[in-house]
Design a protein around this motif. Structure first.
Motif, PDB file in Angstrom:
ATOM      1  N   SER A   1       0.856  -1.185   0.000  1.00  0.00           N
ATOM      2  CA  SER A   1       0.000   0.000   0.000  1.00  0.00           C
ATOM      3  C   SER A   1       0.892   1.236   0.000  1.00  0.00           C
ATOM      4  CB  SER A   1      -0.895   0.014   1.242  1.00  0.00           C
ATOM      5  OG  SER A   1      -0.116   0.241   2.417  1.00  0.00           O
ATOM      6  N   ASP A   2       0.325   2.369  -0.400  1.00  0.00           N
ATOM      7  CA  ASP A   2       1.126   3.599  -0.425  1.00  0.00           C
ATOM      8  C   ASP A   2       1.697   3.918   0.951  1.00  0.00           C
ATOM      9  OD1 ASP A   2       0.511   3.753  -3.072  1.00  0.00           O
ATOM     10  OD2 ASP A   2      -0.704   5.564  -2.939  1.00  0.00           O
ATOM     11  N   ALA A   3       0.887   3.741   2.000  1.00  0.00           N
ATOM     12  CA  ALA A   3       1.344   4.061   3.352  1.00  0.00           C
ATOM     13  C   ALA A   3       2.465   3.121   3.783  1.00  0.00           C
ATOM     14  CB  ALA A   3       0.183   3.998   4.332  1.00  0.00           C
ATOM     15  N   ASP A   4       2.301   1.812   3.549  1.00  0.00           N
ATOM     16  CA  ASP A   4       3.314   0.846   3.966  1.00  0.00           C
ATOM     17  C   ASP A   4       4.590   0.973   3.146  1.00  0.00           C
ATOM     18  OD1 ASP A   4       1.654  -0.181   5.908  1.00  0.00           O
ATOM     19  OD2 ASP A   4       0.922  -1.834   4.668  1.00  0.00           O
ATOM     20  N   GLY A   5       4.458   1.309   1.873  1.00  0.00           N
ATOM     21  CA  GLY A   5       5.624   1.441   1.012  1.00  0.00           C
ATOM     22  C   GLY A   5       6.238   2.819   1.016  1.00  0.00           C
TER      23      GLY A   5
END
Length: 203
Positions: free
Chosen positions: A74-78
């Protein structure tokens, strides 16, 4: 025997015995060896980089390459700030300055001359957008922009091309990085990513 309250720690088993030592207030120097006049700001994220954390052991594409793996998160995790059709912009996990981004093609390719026209266009577009977003969020005075081609040129992950976008401010090269070889980062990467993603321009 005199009647009256028993002093704490004397003969009253309900109270702990008084410590024979004076209380000591801990300071930032405790545990660092012989006392000296310096205060220390610990930057353990840099040691992870120096030790080679997340550095691929192979030049092949796939899950062993962090730049191949990140787009599947996900954008947040990556820590991805923005995506385009052929490339994406992601925060550097070991930043030189707050807001340090990298623009990366999805395709596992090493050399700039091997990029397709669509990849060149998206890398350029995301670089422009990254500059605009950082200026909105933190009023950067300037930028260092570039890519290291090959290990001999300083590329940490030479097999997967990536362009650095490093914000600069007047006075950011002060005594901390020059003398102490320490960079102070005042914000968590997840918070920086959220701010940049919210302010990312669409053009």
């Amino acid at each position: 025997m005199t009647e009256g309250p028993v002093p704490p720690g004397a003969d009253d088993p309900g109270e702990p015995a008084a410590s024979p030592y004076e209380p000591v207030e801990l300071s930032g120097q405790d545990g660092v060896g012989a006392p000296d006049p310096f205060l220390r700001l610990w930057t353990p994220h840099r040691m992870a980089y120096i030790a080679g954390e997340n550095k691929p052991t192979s030049t092949e594409a796939g899950s062993g390459c962090p730049f191949c793996r990140i787009p599947g998160l996900s954008d947040a995790d990556g820590l991805i700030a923005a995506r385009a059709g052929a490339a994406y912009a992601v925060l550097n996990l070991y930043p030189y300055n707050p807001g340090h981004l990298m623009v990366v093609p999805y395709r596992h390719v090493a050399d700039y001359t091997e990029l397709t026209r669509a990849e060149v266009d998206d890398v350029a577009k995301l670089t422009q957008q990254a500059m605009r977003a950082v200026r909105i969020v933190s009023a950067a005075h300037g930028f260092n922009i570039g890519m290291n081609q090959g290990e001999i040129a300083g590329a940490g992950i030479a097999a997967h091309l990536h362009q650095h976008v490093v914000p600069r401010w007047g006075g950011d090269t002060n005594f901390m990085p020059v003398v102490a070889q320490t960079k102070v980062l005042p914000q968590l990467l997840s918070d920086t990513r959220a701010l940049l993603a919210k302010s990312w321009p669409t053009d």
